[in-house]
Design a protein around this motif. Structure first.
Motif, mmCIF file in Angstrom:
data_model
loop_
_atom_site.group_PDB
_atom_site.id
_atom_site.type_symbol
_atom_site.label_atom_id
_atom_site.label_comp_id
_atom_site.label_asym_id
_atom_site.label_seq_id
_atom_site.Cartn_x
_atom_site.Cartn_y
_atom_site.Cartn_z
ATOM 1 N N GLY A 16 0.792 -1.226 0.000
ATOM 2 C CA GLY A 16 0.000 0.000 0.000
ATOM 3 C C GLY A 16 0.819 1.268 0.000
ATOM 4 O O GLY A 16 0.267 2.359 0.091
ATOM 5 N N THR A 17 2.137 1.151 -0.085
ATOM 6 C CA THR A 17 2.965 2.353 -0.175
ATOM 7 C C THR A 17 3.756 2.312 -1.478
ATOM 8 O O THR A 17 4.200 1.253 -1.901
ATOM 9 N N GLY A 18 3.905 3.457 -2.079
ATOM 10 C CA GLY A 18 4.605 3.535 -3.358
ATOM 11 C C GLY A 18 3.618 3.574 -4.508
ATOM 12 O O GLY A 18 2.405 3.545 -4.324
ATOM 13 N N ASP A 19 4.150 3.626 -5.684
ATOM 14 C CA ASP A 19 3.345 3.765 -6.894
ATOM 15 C C ASP A 19 2.731 2.423 -7.284
ATOM 16 O O ASP A 19 3.456 1.484 -7.626
ATOM 17 N N PRO A 20 1.392 2.299 -7.249
ATOM 18 C CA PRO A 20 0.761 1.034 -7.630
ATOM 19 C C PRO A 20 0.979 0.691 -9.103
ATOM 20 O O PRO A 20 1.015 -0.489 -9.466
ATOM 21 N N GLU A 70 -8.721 -5.035 -16.126
ATOM 22 C CA GLU A 70 -9.773 -4.528 -15.243
ATOM 23 C C GLU A 70 -9.298 -4.558 -13.788
ATOM 24 O O GLU A 70 -9.488 -3.594 -13.045
ATOM 25 N N LEU A 71 -8.669 -5.654 -13.388
ATOM 26 C CA LEU A 71 -8.120 -5.760 -12.032
ATOM 27 C C LEU A 71 -7.030 -4.721 -11.812
ATOM 28 O O LEU A 71 -6.993 -4.047 -10.779
ATOM 29 N N ALA A 72 -6.147 -4.572 -12.776
ATOM 30 C CA ALA A 72 -5.061 -3.602 -12.664
ATOM 31 C C ALA A 72 -5.604 -2.179 -12.538
ATOM 32 O O ALA A 72 -5.112 -1.392 -11.723
ATOM 33 N N ASP A 73 -6.628 -1.848 -13.319
ATOM 34 C CA ASP A 73 -7.223 -0.510 -13.242
ATOM 35 C C ASP A 73 -7.873 -0.265 -11.882
ATOM 36 O O ASP A 73 -7.700 0.803 -11.286
ATOM 37 N N LEU A 74 -8.616 -1.226 -11.389
ATOM 38 C CA LEU A 74 -9.235 -1.104 -10.061
ATOM 39 C C LEU A 74 -8.160 -0.914 -8.989
ATOM 40 O O LEU A 74 -8.293 -0.072 -8.095
ATOM 41 N N PHE A 75 -7.125 -1.720 -9.080
ATOM 42 C CA PHE A 75 -6.037 -1.672 -8.110
ATOM 43 C C PHE A 75 -5.344 -0.311 -8.113
ATOM 44 O O PHE A 75 -5.181 0.319 -7.070
ATOM 45 N N THR A 76 -4.935 0.151 -9.287
ATOM 46 C CA THR A 76 -4.212 1.424 -9.347
ATOM 47 C C THR A 76 -5.108 2.598 -8.959
ATOM 48 O O THR A 76 -4.652 3.518 -8.286
ATOM 49 N N ASN A 77 -6.370 2.561 -9.345
ATOM 50 C CA ASN A 77 -7.287 3.640 -8.953
ATOM 51 C C ASN A 77 -7.496 3.666 -7.446
ATOM 52 O O ASN A 77 -7.584 4.734 -6.847
ATOM 53 N N ASN A 78 -7.564 2.494 -6.837
ATOM 54 C CA ASN A 78 -7.807 2.431 -5.397
ATOM 55 C C ASN A 78 -6.593 2.881 -4.590
ATOM 56 O O ASN A 78 -6.737 3.503 -3.549
#
Length: 191
Positions: A16-20, A70-78
């Protein structure tokens, strides 16, 4: 599973730290080497999550993800708020070489920050790098030589770094009377 599939072991779990985005890119690159396809990417992505990110993944409704993007987009947005602040080119102008700081140390610090700036214009990079030098013989040399590219600047900087390194060696190993005179002469000529 594909034959000869090896799960990457060098990627640290994202907590949860750093650039997703960097985490997703590293994961995707490592899995690409194994010729992994979408279902494998989706199934193994959570093995590289830990702490709050794993809890987040576990809270996703079952069957809600159909493709890895889709998973990657959700993850990076979150987790985009977890991204460390990225400096811009204006910040580079605050980096100055200290009076007693070696050129190597200055360049390493400067370049570390410069690499974090997306789409940094090479002309700005060069200008700010030169502007941050403390007044010295090397600064005068750069002012006269006027390198037009980073490569030209680095070529001159490498020469100066070698001189500084030799000075340091000479300072540590001050010649004694029993040592050869040519070492003494060499050290005196660079000072």
């Amino acid at each position: 599973m594909p034959k000869n599939f090896n799960l990457p072991t060098t990627l640290k779990p994202y907590e949860g730290t750093g650039d997703p985005n960097i985490h997703v890119t590293k994961f995707h690159s490592m899995m690409f080497l194994n010729s992994a396809f979408d279902p494998i990417l989706c199934r193994y992505f959570p093995t590289f999550l830990d702490g709050a990110t794993l809890l987040w993944f576990s809270s996703l409704p079952a069957g809600s993800i159909s493709i890895f993007q889709e998973l990657a987009d959700l993850f990076t947005n979150n987790f985009t708020a977890s991204k460390f602040y990225v400096h811009d080119s204006d910040y580079l102008s605050t980096i100055k070489q200290d009076q007693h700081e070696s050129l190597l140390d200055y360049m390493m610090m400067f370049n570390k920050i410069a690499m974090e700036i997306p789409n940094l214009n090479p002309d700005i990079h060069l200008y700010v790098l030169k502007s941050g030098l403390h007044p010295s013989k090397f600064h005068k040399t750069i002012t006269v030589a006027k390198p037009k590219t980073l490569a030209e600047f680095r070529e001159k900087a490498i020469g100066q770094m070698k001189i500084e390194e030799l000075r340091q060696v000479c300072w540590i190993n001050k010649p004694t009377q029993s040592k050869e005179d040519d070492q003494k002469d060499l050290c005196e000529s660079i000072n």
